[in-house]
Write an enzyme that holds these catalytic residues in place. Structure first.
Site, PDB file in Angstrom:
ATOM      1  N   GLY A  13       0.863  -1.180   0.000  1.00  0.00           N
ATOM      2  CA  GLY A  13       0.000   0.000   0.000  1.00  0.00           C
ATOM      3  C   GLY A  13       0.899   1.230   0.000  1.00  0.00           C
ATOM      4  O   GLY A  13       2.095   1.139  -0.330  1.00  0.00           O
ATOM      5  N   ALA A  15       2.353   2.847   2.357  1.00  0.00           N
ATOM      6  CA  ALA A  15       3.531   2.811   3.240  1.00  0.00           C
ATOM      7  C   ALA A  15       4.625   1.922   2.657  1.00  0.00           C
ATOM      8  O   ALA A  15       5.805   2.313   2.618  1.00  0.00           O
ATOM      9  CB  ALA A  15       3.119   2.320   4.629  1.00  0.00           C
ATOM     10  N   ALA A  48      -9.079   4.037  -0.263  1.00  0.00           N
ATOM     11  CA  ALA A  48      -9.214   5.275   0.514  1.00  0.00           C
ATOM     12  C   ALA A  48      -9.955   6.314  -0.324  1.00  0.00           C
ATOM     13  O   ALA A  48      -9.573   6.596  -1.459  1.00  0.00           O
ATOM     14  CB  ALA A  48      -7.840   5.795   0.911  1.00  0.00           C
ATOM     15  N   GLY A  51      -9.216  11.304   1.299  1.00  0.00           N
ATOM     16  CA  GLY A  51      -8.050  12.019   0.821  1.00  0.00           C
ATOM     17  C   GLY A  51      -6.886  11.960   1.772  1.00  0.00           C
ATOM     18  O   GLY A  51      -6.776  11.063   2.599  1.00  0.00           O
ATOM     19  N   GLU A 118     -13.206  17.017   6.854  1.00  0.00           N
ATOM     20  CA  GLU A 118     -13.804  15.817   7.461  1.00  0.00           C
ATOM     21  C   GLU A 118     -13.891  16.032   8.964  1.00  0.00           C
ATOM     22  O   GLU A 118     -13.415  17.049   9.485  1.00  0.00           O
ATOM     23  CB  GLU A 118     -12.968  14.575   7.105  1.00  0.00           C
ATOM     24  CG  GLU A 118     -13.022  14.239   5.607  1.00  0.00           C
ATOM     25  CD  GLU A 118     -12.137  13.064   5.206  1.00  0.00           C
ATOM     26  OE1 GLU A 118     -12.128  12.057   5.915  1.00  0.00           O
ATOM     27  OE2 GLU A 118     -11.451  13.182   4.186  1.00  0.00           O
ATOM     28  N   HIS A 246     -15.913   3.348  11.289  1.00  0.00           N
ATOM     29  CA  HIS A 246     -16.333   4.466  10.437  1.00  0.00           C
ATOM     30  C   HIS A 246     -17.832   4.659  10.622  1.00  0.00           C
ATOM     31  O   HIS A 246     -18.588   3.681  10.588  1.00  0.00           O
ATOM     32  CB  HIS A 246     -16.007   4.171   8.966  1.00  0.00           C
ATOM     33  CG  HIS A 246     -16.032   5.398   8.113  1.00  0.00           C
ATOM     34  ND1 HIS A 246     -17.200   6.031   7.764  1.00  0.00           N
ATOM     35  CD2 HIS A 246     -15.026   6.126   7.570  1.00  0.00           C
ATOM     36  CE1 HIS A 246     -16.905   7.098   7.032  1.00  0.00           C
ATOM     37  NE2 HIS A 246     -15.589   7.183   6.900  1.00  0.00           N
ATOM     38  N   ARG A 293     -14.666  11.047  14.734  1.00  0.00           N
ATOM     39  CA  ARG A 293     -15.300   9.820  14.268  1.00  0.00           C
ATOM     40  C   ARG A 293     -15.859   8.938  15.386  1.00  0.00           C
ATOM     41  O   ARG A 293     -16.923   8.355  15.256  1.00  0.00           O
ATOM     42  CB  ARG A 293     -14.260   9.054  13.482  1.00  0.00           C
ATOM     43  CG  ARG A 293     -14.791   8.212  12.423  1.00  0.00           C
ATOM     44  CD  ARG A 293     -13.656   7.745  11.573  1.00  0.00           C
ATOM     45  NE  ARG A 293     -13.535   8.518  10.366  1.00  0.00           N
ATOM     46  CZ  ARG A 293     -12.618   8.293   9.434  1.00  0.00           C
ATOM     47  NH1 ARG A 293     -11.730   7.335   9.603  1.00  0.00           N
ATOM     48  NH2 ARG A 293     -12.586   9.029   8.341  1.00  0.00           N
ATOM     49  N   HIS A 355     -13.103   0.029  10.667  1.00  0.00           N
ATOM     50  CA  HIS A 355     -12.472   0.774   9.576  1.00  0.00           C
ATOM     51  C   HIS A 355     -10.953   0.849   9.689  1.00  0.00           C
ATOM     52  O   HIS A 355     -10.259   0.670   8.699  1.00  0.00           O
ATOM     53  CB  HIS A 355     -13.064   2.185   9.564  1.00  0.00           C
ATOM     54  CG  HIS A 355     -12.558   3.062   8.479  1.00  0.00           C
ATOM     55  ND1 HIS A 355     -12.746   2.779   7.138  1.00  0.00           N
ATOM     56  CD2 HIS A 355     -11.860   4.251   8.515  1.00  0.00           C
ATOM     57  CE1 HIS A 355     -12.207   3.752   6.403  1.00  0.00           C
ATOM     58  NE2 HIS A 355     -11.643   4.632   7.221  1.00  0.00           N
ATOM     59  N   GLU A 379      -0.620   1.088   8.521  1.00  0.00           N
ATOM     60  CA  GLU A 379      -1.643   0.721   9.512  1.00  0.00           C
ATOM     61  C   GLU A 379      -1.190  -0.383  10.461  1.00  0.00           C
ATOM     62  O   GLU A 379      -1.624  -0.439  11.612  1.00  0.00           O
ATOM     63  CB  GLU A 379      -2.949   0.308   8.801  1.00  0.00           C
ATOM     64  CG  GLU A 379      -4.092   0.117   9.788  1.00  0.00           C
ATOM     65  CD  GLU A 379      -5.433  -0.124   9.119  1.00  0.00           C
ATOM     66  OE1 GLU A 379      -5.543   0.076   7.892  1.00  0.00           O
ATOM     67  OE2 GLU A 379      -6.371  -0.505   9.842  1.00  0.00           O
ATOM     68  N   ARG A 390      -8.222   8.074  15.483  1.00  0.00           N
ATOM     69  CA  ARG A 390      -7.481   8.772  14.433  1.00  0.00           C
ATOM     70  C   ARG A 390      -8.271   9.934  13.807  1.00  0.00           C
ATOM     71  O   ARG A 390      -9.474   9.814  13.556  1.00  0.00           O
ATOM     72  CB  ARG A 390      -7.135   7.758  13.331  1.00  0.00           C
ATOM     73  CG  ARG A 390      -6.405   8.336  12.151  1.00  0.00           C
ATOM     74  CD  ARG A 390      -5.999   7.239  11.194  1.00  0.00           C
ATOM     75  NE  ARG A 390      -7.136   6.551  10.617  1.00  0.00           N
ATOM     76  CZ  ARG A 390      -7.773   6.944   9.516  1.00  0.00           C
ATOM     77  NH1 ARG A 390      -7.394   8.034   8.877  1.00  0.00           N
ATOM     78  NH2 ARG A 390      -8.786   6.245   9.050  1.00  0.00           N
ATOM     79  N   SER A 395      -4.143   8.833   7.845  1.00  0.00           N
ATOM     80  CA  SER A 395      -3.505   7.514   7.731  1.00  0.00           C
ATOM     81  C   SER A 395      -2.628   7.427   6.486  1.00  0.00           C
ATOM     82  O   SER A 395      -1.516   6.894   6.534  1.00  0.00           O
ATOM     83  CB  SER A 395      -4.553   6.399   7.725  1.00  0.00           C
ATOM     84  OG  SER A 395      -5.528   6.653   6.750  1.00  0.00           O
ATOM     85  N   LEU A 396      -3.102   7.957   5.359  1.00  0.00           N
ATOM     86  CA  LEU A 396      -2.265   7.947   4.153  1.00  0.00           C
ATOM     87  C   LEU A 396      -1.012   8.792   4.402  1.00  0.00           C
ATOM     88  O   LEU A 396       0.089   8.446   3.986  1.00  0.00           O
ATOM     89  CB  LEU A 396      -3.039   8.497   2.947  1.00  0.00           C
ATOM     90  CG  LEU A 396      -4.253   7.687   2.471  1.00  0.00           C
ATOM     91  CD1 LEU A 396      -4.903   8.375   1.265  1.00  0.00           C
ATOM     92  CD2 LEU A 396      -3.867   6.264   2.091  1.00  0.00           C
TER      93      LEU A 396
HETATM   94  C1  SIN Z   1     -13.324   8.506   4.434  1.00  0.00           C
HETATM   95  O1  SIN Z   1     -13.253   8.835   3.262  1.00  0.00           O
HETATM   96  O2  SIN Z   1     -14.282   8.764   5.143  1.00  0.00           O
HETATM   97  C2  SIN Z   1     -12.180   7.743   5.031  1.00  0.00           C
HETATM   98  C3  SIN Z   1     -11.079   8.658   5.372  1.00  0.00           C
HETATM   99  C4  SIN Z   1     -10.187   8.074   6.414  1.00  0.00           C
HETATM  100  O3  SIN Z   1     -10.451   6.998   6.927  1.00  0.00           O
HETATM  101  O4  SIN Z   1      -9.210   8.747   6.785  1.00  0.00           O
END
Ligand code: SIN
Length: 547
Positions: A13, A15, A48, A51, A118, A246, A293, A355, A379, A390, A395-396
């Site tokens: 992925g 990472a 994902a 973003g 977000e 999520h 979240r 999630h 992850e 988180r 995470s990305l």
């Molecule tokens: C999402 O698009 O809701 C996921 C984003 C995330 O998990 O950071």
């Protein structure tokens, strides 16, 4: 057969790819990247949507640090790692993703980068490519990786176990030395044999644990392989009770909890009960639908349990001009249409699902685990930055930055020399030793594997889910222990296969999560104990005033 390389990366992925790219900048260094998938694009990153965090307009380092610490329920440790991510991450997005990999993030009508928002972010700062950001990033990184002649990308390769001196060396005294990793035993899907991949440094980038749960946004590969393998090797794992759910996944028959990106709420969509009540306005008056979240998932769960609703509704149609929805959210739009619902006309039925794993293999700011020669990134690792919950779209960013940092650390001259000195001759690390009775054994009974997997997923969903308590956790541990005995027996008496490796890892990952949840009686972030002491503050606004 032994395959020897300078560095072995397990997982591809963001990472794993970032690590391999950094390492392969030196063309003398041989890097092998393994993935179980037949197509290297297939990883959690690929799915994902929302973003990747960057620096928004009028944004500041302090503001991002504060949002991260706030969302993680104050449990992000060490705070220096959070600052590191906030400081170095956005610059790396520009350099590696935009300049090198050519990722074309969305822009506004004036050509400026378009930032999304977000939950838990005080301002818009998230770069995206529609709602297919992960795929766009992986397309870019993979095309760079494929052009590197010193990178061997091996697909259909399942890591079975890490090779460590203490567990596998032919030297009986090795057991008295600190544990050191020398590579991995890897099952080849083509010839069905297990090969030794030996390396001076091994980087675990094997992703998450979502499939340990009955309902998840994660693809089938997220079955806890990395967590279980690292734990068997002796690496320390931490914060494993913190599993993020999520809030919004599609609740329609056959839709398999398709992710409905949080960016949908970032564009103004509201969560409503089936009778139209905007419940987040009461739960978190300041943030409403864009609360962190854990708060939103728990609020939905509460509505469902309290009122017997099968789901709540997410009203996107009232938030955006209809014509813009398919362009801004093509994946969400297509998932809804496939399930027979038009999101430009009707509210979307949603439920929470597993999630992201905030805990994992403990690592430092270079991705070093507690086992020598073993790094973990993405992850599967726990850098500490996600604390108990988180902040979305970090995470990305974490995978990208820690991949780069682990690669740089391995590449540093001193470290390369130290790793080379520590590598024993390949003859000292024996070939894979199958459990004797399994050599000529029959292949796994698929029905049994599926049912055991499903049983574990149900146990985790029902007893180790969004709301936990002593009785449920006790029952989960008892059931998992019982199941483990049978799965271990099955593993020892059945011919090795990818699905068997997955089942064993899922069982171990489930146990690691549950036992951490059992021992931690304090509710915090994603770990909510109905019967424990609370570390959560009375309301989110209180949390703010304390930071
Ligand atoms: C999402 O698009 O809701 C996921 C984003 C995330 O998990 O950071």
């Amino acid at each position: 057969m032994a395959i020897e390389a300078d560095v072995l990366v397990i997982g591809c992925g963001i990472a794993g790819a970032a690590t391999a790219l950094r390492l392969s900048a030196d063309t003398q260094r041989q890097v092998v990247v393994l993935t179980r998938a037949e197509d290297a694009l297939e990883s959690n990153t690929r799915y994902a949507q929302g973003g990747i965090v960057s620096r928004g307009i009028d944004d500041s380092l302090e503001s991002l640090v504060r949002d991260m610490l706030d969302a993680t329920s104050g449990l992000a440790e060490p705070p220096g790692a959070v600052r590191l991510l906030a400081k170095e991450g956005p610059a790396l997005v520009r350099k590696r993703l935009m300049d090198d990999a050519g990722v074309a993030f969305d822009r506004d009508t004036h050509g400026a980068l378009a930032f999304g928002r977000e939950g838990g972010h005080t301002i818009p700062r998230i770069l995206h490519v529609g709602d297919m950001t992960g795929k766009a990033i992986m397309d870019g990184l993979l095309s760079l990786l494929r052009a590197r002649t010193n990178v061997q990308l091996v697909t259909g390769a399942t890591a079975v176990d890490l090779i460590t001196s203490s567990h596998h060396s032919a030297d009986p005294l090795a057991v008295y030395q600190p544990i050191r990793c020398h590579g991995a035993y890897v099952l080849d899907s083509l010839d069905g044999r297990v090969h030794r991949y030996l390396a001076k440094a091994t980087v675990l980038a094997a992703g998450g644990i979502g499939r340990v749960y009955r309902h998840t946004t994660n693809p089938p590969g997220a079955r806890g392989d990395g967590l279980a393998m690292a734990s068997r090797s002796g690496a320390r794992t931490i914060n494993t009770e913190y599993v993020q759910f999520h809030p919004t996944t599609l609740a329609l028959p056959g839709s398999n909890n398709a992710l409905i990106s949080e960016a949908v709420r970032g564009e103004g969509a509201k969560l409503l009960t089936p009778d139209g009540r905007h419940f987040m306005a009461q739960v978190a008056p300041k943030w409403a639908d864009l609360a962190p979240r854990d708060v939103v998932s728990r609020a939905i769960h509460h509505e469902m349990v309290e009122h017997g609703y099968p789901h709540v509704l997410l009203d996107l149609a009232s938030a955006m001009p209809k014509a813009q929805i398919p362009e801004r959210f093509p994946t969400v739009h297509a998932s809804c249409l496939a399930a027979g619902l038009d999101p430009t006309e009707e509210p979307i039925p949603v439920v929470p699902a597993a999630h992201y794993h905030c805990g994992g293999v403990q690592v430092d700011t270079y991705g070093r685990s507690t086992v020598q020669g073993l790094y973990a990134v993405g992850e599967v690792s726990c850098t500490g930055v996600h604390g108990a919950n988180r902040l979305p779209s970090t995470s990305l960013l974490e995978g990208l930055l820690w991949g780069e940092r682990a690669g740089a650390h391995i590449a540093s001259r001193e470290q390369s020399a130290a790793l080379a000195d520590a590598q024993p001759a390949s003859a000292d690390l024996p070939s894979w030793q199958p459990v004797s009775s399994a050599v000529h054994a029959e292949g796994a009974d698929h029905v049994l594997v599926f049912r055991d997997q499903r049983t574990i997923q149900n146990i985790m969903w029902l007893y180790v889910g969004l709301a936990r308590n002593t009785h449920r956790l006790k029952r989960a541990l008892k059931d998992l222990n019982h199941l483990w005995e049978m799965i271990d027996d099955f593993y020892r008496s059945t011919r090795l296969s990818d699905e068997l490796v997955g089942l064993r890892n899922t069982a171990q990952a489930a146990w690691i999560i549950t036992s951490a949840a059992w021992h931690n009686r304090r509710s915090c972030g994603t770990h909510f104990r109905e019967d424990g002491q609370s570390r959560t503050f009375a309301s989110l606004d209180d949390t703010e005033s304390r930071l």
